[in-house]
Design an enzyme around this catalytic site. Structure first.
Site, PDB file in Angstrom:
ATOM      1  CD  GLU A 145      -5.001 -46.487  31.401  1.00  0.00           C
ATOM      2  OE1 GLU A 145      -6.043 -47.101  31.699  1.00  0.00           O
ATOM      3  OE2 GLU A 145      -4.277 -46.794  30.450  1.00  0.00           O
ATOM      4  CG  HIS A 193     -11.064 -43.657  24.731  1.00  0.00           C
ATOM      5  ND1 HIS A 193     -10.260 -42.551  24.596  1.00  0.00           N
ATOM      6  CD2 HIS A 193     -10.363 -44.538  25.479  1.00  0.00           C
ATOM      7  CE1 HIS A 193      -9.116 -42.756  25.243  1.00  0.00           C
ATOM      8  NE2 HIS A 193      -9.167 -43.959  25.793  1.00  0.00           N
ATOM      9  NE  ARG A 245     -11.193 -44.449  29.417  1.00  0.00           N
ATOM     10  CZ  ARG A 245     -10.673 -45.610  29.107  1.00  0.00           C
ATOM     11  NH1 ARG A 245     -11.415 -46.552  28.576  1.00  0.00           N
ATOM     12  NH2 ARG A 245      -9.397 -45.838  29.300  1.00  0.00           N
ATOM     13  NE  ARG A 295     -13.581 -51.122  29.439  1.00  0.00           N
ATOM     14  CZ  ARG A 295     -12.418 -50.562  29.132  1.00  0.00           C
ATOM     15  NH1 ARG A 295     -11.362 -50.701  29.923  1.00  0.00           N
ATOM     16  NH2 ARG A 295     -12.286 -49.861  28.034  1.00  0.00           N
TER      17      ARG A 295
HETATM   18  C1  SIN Z   1      -6.665 -46.467  26.648  1.00  0.00           C
HETATM   19  O1  SIN Z   1      -5.499 -46.794  26.535  1.00  0.00           O
HETATM   20  O2  SIN Z   1      -7.023 -45.312  26.756  1.00  0.00           O
HETATM   21  C2  SIN Z   1      -7.709 -47.524  26.626  1.00  0.00           C
HETATM   22  C3  SIN Z   1      -7.566 -48.395  27.775  1.00  0.00           C
HETATM   23  C4  SIN Z   1      -8.864 -48.939  28.214  1.00  0.00           C
HETATM   24  O3  SIN Z   1      -9.889 -48.629  27.631  1.00  0.00           O
HETATM   25  O4  SIN Z   1      -8.879 -49.670  29.198  1.00  0.00           O
END
Ligand code: SIN
Length: 532
Positions: free
Chosen positions: A113, A226, A273, A365
């Site tokens: 991620e 997000h 993000r 975060r």
């Molecule tokens: C996501 O799946 O994009 C969210 C995961 C997160 O915010 O930790």
């Protein structure tokens, strides 16, 4: 009606359930939840849990990534402890039977991620990790009463000791819950914003409850947006399109296929993000639509069943290979100031999960650190409470005294207007002008008077609106005071990080003596600062 327990937990996400299942069996535990166990943000979480589990990974790398994403505003000790303990914590859950996704060898499958330097994201059910964990934890509760559909509207405090909480059911019944230990686990504030990944009940309740009661609230300016919520018909955000989709290779593009993250950051689509959200925001401000191009992902529907179902529900045709997206409020890094096991400045009052600010997330975060933090702090608080002598609930000496104040008919903002104002003025891009306008607007609703009033006579819907008003006001004041940009707080009039702000926290605390004005206090720690 009055109920007594040793531990009352307000909220029912991963942190709450982990705490409840780890508490000693002789403790009487009550969970109070505004909705149901299966309708919270944790349950809906698509992202995974981060832990340095692979042979090439190391908790130190996870630690470094967490600080880098948090822009060094983090509590470094707390981050070091959590990242070190994460592998054993996740392996432990897996060995106990939590149904995480595995590879062909039966070992935990690790995904990538944004802003992680290694593959370390553990998922369950593809993109249904929250559901898998909540069901696992909830299935292991033994000595816990769960009371659903109750809105807690007041914490009962006597001499800086929290002695219980008052709740209201939708039909208007009021119930008091007395306990030696009261734990806030109510989640964040997503519904303060018009675009959000949060479920409807996530409206800043725990922060407003704690602030009214005299707890310290900190870091409210740090809100993560997000980058990719599904943008339904160019009008509203309809749910999360997980970052794991970009982790598997999807790219953010304009209508004509231009990759918008090229040249913005070396990690491109997997940059932190706030940078990705700000980039999309700029394109959208210039009238351009932004999409996730998913054509490079094979087996998309098998890998992302939740995103697929969301797209189907909102008539997005995945065969075209692109999903319309918009950034929206996702996570609050700030909250009720708490220590490494959730204790606050009020005896007997604790905060865990997103409502708390333990300092782990800093100014932004790192993806998949929130379920981890909930599991980690839930366990730590359980360990602390298990070692704390508890009075028998039957001889609980606390007296049910309440201080009630007359409620004059004060105005309450319209929910839609508030969320639009927050998005426009305290959202992805902020400025003194916008924040000042917002503060004035919020104060037009006599927000300070709402601190003193007994909310008992309000409907549960109106209580929620009052909590949003108070929480919005705290965010606005913090965002106005912080004259720099850092992590989830971007000020167009102060676009850079400023060294003099490094390590400084904005802390709000009321004097809880009726009639005195609220204040924002100077924290005693040298690393914090005061703003009013
Ligand atoms: C996501 O799946 O994009 C969210 C995961 C997160 O915010 O930790």
């Amino acid at each position: 009606m009055v109920k007594r327990a040793d531990v009352v937990i307000i909220g029912s996400g991963v942190a709450a359930l982990q705490l409840a299942r780890k508490l000693r069996k002789d403790l009487k535990v009550i969970i109070l939840t505004k909705s149901t166990l299966h309708n919270g943000n944790s349950y809906m979480a698509q992202g995974g849990v981060a832990a340095a589990l692979s042979s090439v990974d190391d908790p130190k790398k996870h630690y470094k990534d967490t600080l880098e994403a948090g822009r060094y505003h983090n509590n470094v000790d707390a981050v070091a402890r959590m990242t070190k303990e994460a592998p054993a914590l996740i392996q432990g859950l897996f060995l106990e039977g939590c149904d995480f996704d595995t590879d062909e060898k039966g070992e935990l499958k690790l995904g990538m991620e944004g802003a992680h330097s290694e593959k370390r994201i553990v998922h369950g059910g593809g993109d249904a990790t929250g559901k898998v964990i909540v069901e696992f934890l909830a299935g292991r509760l033994h000595h816990t009463d769960i009371i659903e559909h109750i809105t807690v509207f007041e914490l009962m405090i006597e001499n800086n000791q929290c002695i219980g909480a008052r709740g209201k059911y939708r039909d208007g019944r009021i119930e008091d819950f007395y306990a030696e230990h009261v734990v806030l686990a109510t989640g964040g504030l997503g519904q303060l914003y018009s675009f959000t990944s949060s479920v409807e009940t996530v409206s800043g309740d725990g922060i407003a409850l704690a602030y009214r009661a005299g707890a310290e609230i900190t870091d409210m300016e740090f809100i993560q947006f997000h980058p990719t919520l599904l943008f339904k018909e160019g009008l509203e955000a309809a749910g999360l399109v997980s970052e794991a989709v970009r982790g598997e290779g999807a790219k953010l593009v304009t209508e004509d296929g231009r990759k918008i993250m090229d040249g913005v950051h070396p990690l491109k689509d997997l940059a932190p993000r706030h940078l990705v959200s700000q980039t999309i925001y700029d394109y959208m401000k210039n009238g351009q639509k932004v999409y996730l191009d998913i054509t490079s992902i094979s087996n998309f529907q098998q890998r992302f069943p939740t995103v697929t179902a969301l797209c189907r529900e909102h008539h997005v045709d995945l065969s075209l290979g692109k999903i319309p997206v918009v950034p929206g409020c996702h996570f609050l890094m700030g909250g009720v100031k708490s220590d490494h096991c959730g204790r606050t400045n009020i005896n007997g009052l604790y905060a865990i999960g997103e409502v708390a600010c333990s300092g782990i997330h800093g100014a932004n975060r790192l993806a998949s650190n929130s379920l981890l933090e909930g599991l980690y702090i839930g366990e730590k608080l359980a360990a602390w409470l298990n070692d704390t002598p508890v009075f028998s609930t039957d001889d609980n000496p606390l007296t049910p005294q309440r201080k009630l104040y007359f409620v004059p008919p004060l105005p309450i903002p319209d929910s839609h207007q508030l969320s639009q104002m927050m998005m426009d003025c305290a959202g992805i891009v902020r400025s003194e002008k916008g924040l000042t306008k917002l503060k004035k607007w919020l104060e037009g609703f006599q927000v300070e008077s709402w601190m003193e009033n007994d909310l008992e006579q309000l409907s549960t819907d109106d209580i929620q609106e009052v909590f949003k008003l108070i929480t919005a006001w705290l965010v606005t004041q913090s965002a106005l005071a912080r004259t720099e940009s850092r992590g989830g707080h971007f000020r167009v009039d102060f676009p850079e990080e400023n060294e003099t702000w490094l390590g400084n926290q904005i802390i709000h605390k009321r004097k809880v003596v009726k009639g005195e004005r609220d204040e924002q206090i100077k924290a005693s720690s040298a690393a914090s600062a005061v703003f009013s």
